[in-house]
Design a protein around this motif. Structure first.
Motif, PDB file in Angstrom:
ATOM      1  N   ILE A   4       0.844  -1.206   0.000  1.00  0.00           N
ATOM      2  CA  ILE A   4       0.000   0.000   0.000  1.00  0.00           C
ATOM      3  C   ILE A   4       0.876   1.252   0.000  1.00  0.00           C
ATOM      4  CG2 ILE A   4      -1.844   1.246   1.200  1.00  0.00           C
ATOM      5  CD1 ILE A   4      -2.698  -1.416   2.420  1.00  0.00           C
ATOM      6  N   ASN A   5       0.608   2.132  -0.945  1.00  0.00           N
ATOM      7  CA  ASN A   5       1.356   3.389  -1.040  1.00  0.00           C
ATOM      8  C   ASN A   5       0.849   4.409  -0.026  1.00  0.00           C
ATOM      9  OD1 ASN A   5       3.233   2.735  -2.963  1.00  0.00           O
ATOM     10  ND2 ASN A   5       1.940   3.363  -4.683  1.00  0.00           N
ATOM     11  N   HIS A   6       1.642   5.454   0.114  1.00  0.00           N
ATOM     12  CA  HIS A   6       1.325   6.532   1.061  1.00  0.00           C
ATOM     13  C   HIS A   6       0.555   7.653   0.374  1.00  0.00           C
ATOM     14  CE1 HIS A   6       1.973   9.967   3.755  1.00  0.00           C
ATOM     15  NE2 HIS A   6       2.197  10.624   2.636  1.00  0.00           N
ATOM     16  N   SER A   7      -0.333   8.289   1.144  1.00  0.00           N
ATOM     17  CA  SER A   7      -0.899   9.583   0.738  1.00  0.00           C
ATOM     18  C   SER A   7      -1.085  10.412   2.002  1.00  0.00           C
ATOM     19  CB  SER A   7      -2.237   9.392   0.031  1.00  0.00           C
ATOM     20  OG  SER A   7      -2.854  10.652  -0.130  1.00  0.00           O
ATOM     21  N   CYS A   8      -0.909  11.729   1.884  1.00  0.00           N
ATOM     22  CA  CYS A   8      -1.161  12.612   3.047  1.00  0.00           C
ATOM     23  C   CYS A   8      -2.659  12.846   3.204  1.00  0.00           C
ATOM     24  CB  CYS A   8      -0.438  13.942   2.892  1.00  0.00           C
ATOM     25  SG  CYS A   8       1.337  13.768   2.747  1.00  0.00           S
ATOM     26  N   VAL A   9      -3.453  12.452   2.195  1.00  0.00           N
ATOM     27  CA  VAL A   9      -4.926  12.429   2.328  1.00  0.00           C
ATOM     28  C   VAL A   9      -5.350  10.984   2.064  1.00  0.00           C
ATOM     29  CG1 VAL A   9      -6.159  14.602   2.014  1.00  0.00           C
ATOM     30  CG2 VAL A   9      -4.815  13.729   0.141  1.00  0.00           C
ATOM     31  N   PRO A  10      -5.038  10.092   2.989  1.00  0.00           N
ATOM     32  CA  PRO A  10      -5.283   8.669   2.743  1.00  0.00           C
ATOM     33  C   PRO A  10      -6.769   8.356   2.710  1.00  0.00           C
ATOM     34  CG  PRO A  10      -4.661   9.026   5.027  1.00  0.00           C
ATOM     35  CD  PRO A  10      -4.525  10.358   4.340  1.00  0.00           C
ATOM     36  N   ASN A  11      -7.117   7.261   2.003  1.00  0.00           N
ATOM     37  CA  ASN A  11      -8.528   6.843   2.026  1.00  0.00           C
ATOM     38  C   ASN A  11      -8.711   5.617   2.930  1.00  0.00           C
ATOM     39  OD1 ASN A  11      -7.507   4.794   0.469  1.00  0.00           O
ATOM     40  ND2 ASN A  11      -8.324   5.590  -1.475  1.00  0.00           N
ATOM     41  N   ALA A  12      -7.631   5.234   3.598  1.00  0.00           N
ATOM     42  CA  ALA A  12      -7.709   4.110   4.542  1.00  0.00           C
ATOM     43  C   ALA A  12      -6.725   4.331   5.673  1.00  0.00           C
ATOM     44  CB  ALA A  12      -7.392   2.803   3.818  1.00  0.00           C
ATOM     45  N   VAL A  13      -6.896   3.524   6.710  1.00  0.00           N
ATOM     46  CA  VAL A  13      -6.021   3.665   7.870  1.00  0.00           C
ATOM     47  C   VAL A  13      -5.595   2.276   8.333  1.00  0.00           C
ATOM     48  CG1 VAL A  13      -7.922   3.746   9.556  1.00  0.00           C
ATOM     49  CG2 VAL A  13      -5.806   4.902  10.080  1.00  0.00           C
TER      50      VAL A  13
ATOM     51  N   LYS B 132      11.235  11.334   4.171  1.00  0.00           N
ATOM     52  CA  LYS B 132      12.556  11.129   3.554  1.00  0.00           C
ATOM     53  C   LYS B 132      13.043   9.699   3.735  1.00  0.00           C
ATOM     54  CE  LYS B 132      14.575  15.656   3.152  1.00  0.00           C
ATOM     55  NZ  LYS B 132      15.137  16.741   3.929  1.00  0.00           N
ATOM     56  N   GLN B 133      12.719   9.112   4.875  1.00  0.00           N
ATOM     57  CA  GLN B 133      13.175   7.739   5.152  1.00  0.00           C
ATOM     58  C   GLN B 133      12.605   6.720   4.161  1.00  0.00           C
ATOM     59  OE1 GLN B 133      11.250   5.875   8.646  1.00  0.00           O
ATOM     60  NE2 GLN B 133      10.160   7.809   8.925  1.00  0.00           N
ATOM     61  N   TYR B 134      11.533   7.115   3.424  1.00  0.00           N
ATOM     62  CA  TYR B 134      10.932   6.185   2.451  1.00  0.00           C
ATOM     63  C   TYR B 134      11.402   6.463   1.020  1.00  0.00           C
ATOM     64  CZ  TYR B 134       7.906   5.111   6.374  1.00  0.00           C
ATOM     65  OH  TYR B 134       7.439   4.738   7.604  1.00  0.00           O
ATOM     66  N   PHE B 135      12.260   7.463   0.870  1.00  0.00           N
ATOM     67  CA  PHE B 135      12.895   7.759  -0.419  1.00  0.00           C
ATOM     68  C   PHE B 135      11.925   8.093  -1.552  1.00  0.00           C
ATOM     69  CE2 PHE B 135      15.694   4.999   2.043  1.00  0.00           C
ATOM     70  CZ  PHE B 135      16.800   5.828   2.129  1.00  0.00           C
ATOM     71  N   PHE B 136      10.939   8.909  -1.274  1.00  0.00           N
ATOM     72  CA  PHE B 136      10.116   9.443  -2.358  1.00  0.00           C
ATOM     73  C   PHE B 136       9.552  10.786  -1.909  1.00  0.00           C
ATOM     74  CE2 PHE B 136       5.708   9.116  -0.920  1.00  0.00           C
ATOM     75  CZ  PHE B 136       5.842   8.281   0.182  1.00  0.00           C
ATOM     76  N   THR B 137       9.132  11.567  -2.914  1.00  0.00           N
ATOM     77  CA  THR B 137       8.515  12.859  -2.599  1.00  0.00           C
ATOM     78  C   THR B 137       7.031  12.736  -2.880  1.00  0.00           C
ATOM     79  OG1 THR B 137      10.534  13.946  -3.252  1.00  0.00           O
ATOM     80  CG2 THR B 137       8.587  15.339  -3.111  1.00  0.00           C
ATOM     81  N   CYS B 138       6.242  12.981  -1.879  1.00  0.00           N
ATOM     82  CA  CYS B 138       4.794  12.810  -2.036  1.00  0.00           C
ATOM     83  C   CYS B 138       4.234  13.908  -2.945  1.00  0.00           C
ATOM     84  CB  CYS B 138       4.113  12.839  -0.670  1.00  0.00           C
ATOM     85  SG  CYS B 138       2.365  12.470  -0.793  1.00  0.00           S
TER      86      CYS B 138
END
Ligand SMILES: C[S@@+](CC[C@H](N)C(=O)[O-])C[C@H]1O[C@@H](n2cnc3c(N)ncnc32)[C@H](O)[C@@H]1O
Length: 191
Positions: free
Chosen positions: A52-61, A102-108
């Motif tokens: 599961i990818n990350h979002s700062c406005v996630p649709n799940a928890v 940063k620890q996940y190595f991507f820019t949201c």
């Protein structure tokens, strides 16, 4: 970390690069297991959840019951909608969130990250001192003074520092209450 492994297990022939690689993969894919009060208990690797990818406005928890992880939708999701969770604390400014990621190595690049965020200003701002105004005091470019974005009342840096240290003190107290379980006992007593 790889050097630490070699220090602990000096007799075993180790490929430090491979260990570093494995730990990095682990760090990017593992999740913190929390208790119902969101206190961290440990770290777990859940392969089905690691996709599961990350979002700062996630649709799940992501939630835990003991060691079992659950992904719970925060809204009705139609078929083929990508499920996203937040890897980090979402109640933070874009700058802070990007630092934490940063620890996940991507820019949201979620909707919250790409829009010029008034929300950030509100997260960094302080309530206007005029009780009747619902505006926020935002720092000027040098952070020497804070002016309300609605009524323009201003506070100087010292005033703001004082309020901010009072808030920090309250927040520390709340955290220590939480970690001691006192809030739970208080809640129980009120019932
Ligand atoms: C737990 S994995 C998520 C699943 C991963 N995308 C995959 O295909 O296996 C975490 C990694 O996925 C990538 N990732 C997660 N969320 C992302 C996002 N919103 N944008 C870009 N990359 C993301 C990053 O490389 C991150 O280190």
């Amino acid at each position: 970390m790889a050097n630490l492994v070699q220090l602990i297990l000096p007799s075993i022939e180790l490929d430090l690069k491979e260990i570093a690689h494995t730990f990095s993969k682990f760090a990017c894919n593992a999740h913190t297991i929390c208790d119902p009060e969101l206190r961290p208990l440990g770290t777990g690797l859940f392969p089905a959840i690691s996709i599961i990818n990350h979002s700062c406005v996630p649709n799940a928890v992501l939630l835990f019951e003991g060691r079992t992880a659950y992904v719970r939708a925060l809204q009705p999701l139609s078929s083929y909608t990508e499920v996203s969770i937040s890897y980090i604390e979402t109640a933070a400014t874009t700058l802070k969130r990007h630092n934490d990621l940063k620890q996940y190595f991507f820019t949201c690049t979620c909707t919250r990250c790409i829009k010029d965020s008034e929300e950030d200003a509100l997260l960094e701002g302080y309530r206007c001192k005029d009780q009747k105004c619902d505006g926020f005091l935002l720092p000027d470019s040098g952070k020497k003074a804070y002016a309300c974005q609605k009524c323009s009342i201003s506070r100087d840096e010292e005033e703001v520092k004082k309020v901010s240290s009072e808030i920090l003190l309250l927040s520390d107290k709340a955290s220590s209450f939480l970690s001691s379980g006192s809030i739970l006992r208080y809640h129980f007593f009120l019932k």
